[in-house]
Write a protein that holds these residues in place. Sequence first.
Motif, short mmCIF file in Angstrom:
data_model
loop_
_atom_site.label_atom_id
_atom_site.label_comp_id
_atom_site.label_asym_id
_atom_site.label_seq_id
_atom_site.Cartn_x
_atom_site.Cartn_y
_atom_site.Cartn_z
N VAL A 50 0.83 -1.20 0.00
CA VAL A 50 0.00 0.00 0.00
C VAL A 50 0.87 1.25 0.00
O VAL A 50 0.63 2.20 -0.75
CB VAL A 50 -0.97 0.02 1.20
CG1 VAL A 50 -1.73 1.33 1.28
CG2 VAL A 50 -1.94 -1.15 1.14
N ILE A 51 1.90 1.26 0.81
CA ILE A 51 2.80 2.41 0.89
C ILE A 51 3.81 2.39 -0.26
O ILE A 51 4.02 3.38 -0.93
CB ILE A 51 3.52 2.44 2.25
CG1 ILE A 51 2.51 2.71 3.37
CG2 ILE A 51 4.62 3.50 2.26
CD1 ILE A 51 3.08 2.65 4.77
N GLN A 53 3.77 1.09 -3.22
CA GLN A 53 3.27 1.29 -4.58
C GLN A 53 2.61 2.65 -4.77
O GLN A 53 2.15 2.97 -5.86
CB GLN A 53 2.31 0.17 -4.95
CG GLN A 53 3.02 -1.17 -5.04
CD GLN A 53 2.08 -2.33 -5.29
OE1 GLN A 53 0.88 -2.18 -5.43
NE2 GLN A 53 2.65 -3.53 -5.34
N ASP A 54 2.60 3.46 -3.73
CA ASP A 54 2.04 4.81 -3.82
C ASP A 54 3.13 5.75 -4.31
O ASP A 54 3.91 6.28 -3.53
CB ASP A 54 1.51 5.24 -2.46
CG ASP A 54 0.96 6.66 -2.48
OD1 ASP A 54 0.74 7.21 -3.57
OD2 ASP A 54 0.76 7.22 -1.40
N THR A 55 3.19 5.95 -5.61
CA THR A 55 4.25 6.76 -6.18
C THR A 55 3.94 8.25 -6.20
O THR A 55 4.84 9.07 -6.35
CB THR A 55 4.56 6.31 -7.62
OG1 THR A 55 3.37 6.40 -8.40
CG2 THR A 55 5.07 4.88 -7.62
N GLU A 56 2.68 8.62 -6.02
CA GLU A 56 2.32 10.04 -6.05
C GLU A 56 2.61 10.73 -4.72
O GLU A 56 2.97 11.89 -4.68
CB GLU A 56 0.86 10.22 -6.46
CG GLU A 56 0.65 9.74 -7.89
CD GLU A 56 -0.70 10.11 -8.43
OE1 GLU A 56 -1.29 11.09 -7.94
OE2 GLU A 56 -1.15 9.43 -9.34
N GLY A 57 2.40 10.03 -3.63
CA GLY A 57 2.79 10.54 -2.32
C GLY A 57 2.06 11.76 -1.81
O GLY A 57 2.66 12.57 -1.13
N TRP A 61 -3.21 7.47 2.91
CA TRP A 61 -3.25 6.06 2.59
C TRP A 61 -4.56 5.44 3.06
O TRP A 61 -5.15 5.89 4.04
CB TRP A 61 -2.09 5.33 3.26
CG TRP A 61 -0.78 5.64 2.64
CD1 TRP A 61 -0.46 5.58 1.31
CD2 TRP A 61 0.41 6.06 3.30
NE1 TRP A 61 0.85 5.93 1.12
CE2 TRP A 61 1.41 6.23 2.32
CE3 TRP A 61 0.73 6.30 4.62
CZ2 TRP A 61 2.70 6.62 2.63
CZ3 TRP A 61 2.03 6.69 4.92
CH2 TRP A 61 2.99 6.85 3.93
N ALA A 65 -2.49 0.30 5.16
CA ALA A 65 -1.13 0.82 4.98
C ALA A 65 -0.33 0.45 6.22
O ALA A 65 -0.80 0.64 7.35
CB ALA A 65 -1.16 2.34 4.80
N THR A 133 7.95 8.28 2.88
CA THR A 133 7.13 8.18 1.67
C THR A 133 7.43 6.82 1.06
O THR A 133 7.05 5.81 1.58
CB THR A 133 7.41 9.34 0.70
OG1 THR A 133 8.80 9.42 0.45
CG2 THR A 133 6.93 10.65 1.28
#
Length: 139
Positions: A50-51, A53-57, A61, A65, A133
Amino acid sequence: EDDQVPPQGEALIDAWLAEGVYQQWACEDEPDLGRVEGPHGVNRVCSNDVIAQDTEGVAPWPAGAAAVKELYDEAGENLLGRIVYLKTKNYSASGANWYWYAKSGDVLGVDGLDVAGCTGCHVNAPRDLTYITVPAALE
């Protein structure tokens, strides 16, 4: 059993940590000696999908997460303990919906939701109660 979501409660989480399931997550390559001045000292962070693969940041979440922070001695050689954090609901509620667990050696530090010592600091974090991040290993 979902390997991406740590269990809650001392007995369950101790067994889960001993299995090393989280070490299959996105982990920093090595302990970060630059964090020695932070409240947790030298550490290495492993983040679940969850964290990681979050590329936008930017957005909060969702529930699920989670990350594990391994705590090391000042040389970054000996593992001293671990901190686990898990978002239990989509809405953070100023930290009330985060589960915290910390243990160093044989001493239980924290275990529960909305732990004042954890939430009180992390509520000031730049993103959804966490200061990380995407792990450096993935950048």
